[in-house]
Design a protein around this motif. Structure first.
Motif, mmCIF file in Angstrom:
data_model
loop_
_atom_site.group_PDB
_atom_site.id
_atom_site.type_symbol
_atom_site.label_atom_id
_atom_site.label_comp_id
_atom_site.label_asym_id
_atom_site.label_seq_id
_atom_site.Cartn_x
_atom_site.Cartn_y
_atom_site.Cartn_z
ATOM 1 N N VAL A 1 0.810 -0.521 0.039
ATOM 2 C CA VAL A 1 0.042 -0.328 0.074
ATOM 3 C C VAL A 1 0.843 1.650 -0.171
ATOM 4 C CG1 VAL A 1 -1.106 1.417 1.259
ATOM 5 C CG2 VAL A 1 -1.999 -1.119 1.208
ATOM 6 N N ARG A 2 0.646 2.053 -1.362
ATOM 7 C CA ARG A 2 1.206 2.920 -0.950
ATOM 8 C C ARG A 2 0.505 4.483 -0.396
ATOM 9 N NH1 ARG A 2 1.726 4.831 -7.000
ATOM 10 N NH2 ARG A 2 0.324 5.981 -6.226
ATOM 11 N N LYS A 3 -0.611 4.414 -0.457
ATOM 12 C CA LYS A 3 -0.896 5.589 0.822
ATOM 13 C C LYS A 3 -2.515 4.923 1.118
ATOM 14 C CE LYS A 3 -3.100 8.960 -2.601
ATOM 15 N NZ LYS A 3 -2.683 9.997 -2.892
ATOM 16 N N ALA A 4 -3.274 5.463 1.856
ATOM 17 C CA ALA A 4 -4.541 5.142 2.195
ATOM 18 C C ALA A 4 -5.175 6.756 2.528
ATOM 19 C CB ALA A 4 -4.976 3.987 2.931
ATOM 20 N N ASP A 5 -6.088 6.937 1.669
ATOM 21 C CA ASP A 5 -7.182 8.313 1.462
ATOM 22 C C ASP A 5 -8.915 7.315 2.344
ATOM 23 O OD1 ASP A 5 -5.363 9.644 0.303
ATOM 24 O OD2 ASP A 5 -6.112 9.103 -1.268
ATOM 25 N N TYR A 6 -8.984 8.032 3.345
ATOM 26 C CA TYR A 6 -10.268 7.602 4.138
ATOM 27 C C TYR A 6 -10.542 8.785 4.329
ATOM 28 C CZ TYR A 6 -12.648 7.325 8.787
ATOM 29 O OH TYR A 6 -13.702 7.123 9.293
ATOM 30 N N THR A 7 -12.159 8.551 4.306
ATOM 31 C CA THR A 7 -13.465 9.803 3.982
ATOM 32 C C THR A 7 -14.354 9.432 5.413
ATOM 33 O OG1 THR A 7 -13.080 10.169 1.780
ATOM 34 C CG2 THR A 7 -15.151 10.786 2.491
#
Length: 121
Positions: A65-71
């Motif tokens: 995983v390079r990036k995790a964007d949480y909403t």
């Protein structure tokens, strides 16, 4: 002193805790659901506490995983995370609610140990 001890005991794990971050990734990517297995209930409970205190979604570099964007949840809709992998692919996961975590504590199935040889290397 008892209050200070209780506060420390309930402090959520930090996103820098790579073991915890990889557990969250493994649980989130399980096709049977985030908490199908009992071993995933506690890491996901910690995740919800971490997010509630304003923490970011953890990433696990061993999992690609390079990036995790949480909403965050809003207007009655659940929260979700979009994970971007090192190869550029993206996957969206709906984050379970606290009620779903509580329910899973009684219904989750025992499973194998978290992790795999690939992730542990």
């Amino acid at each position: 002193m008892a209050f200070a001890t209780a506060s420390i005991a309930t402090t959520p794990a930090r996103a820098s805790d790579s073991t915890w971050a990889c557990e969250v990734l493994l649980c989130a990517s399980n096709p049977g659901g985030w908490m199908q297995f009992a071993e995933c209930v506690q890491p996901i409970h910690q995740l919800l506490e971490h997010l509630a205190f304003g923490g970011g979604f953890p990433t696990c570099s061993a999992g690609g995983v390079r990036k995790a964007d949480y909403t965050k949840p809003k207007n009655g809709r659940p929260g979700y995370v979009v994970m971007t992998m090192t190869d550029g692919t993206r996957t969206r996961y709906t984050v379970p609610t606290a009620a779903q975590v509580a329910e899973a504590k009684g219904t989750a199935q025992p499973g194998g140990p978290l992790g795999s040889k690939t992730l542990e290397q």
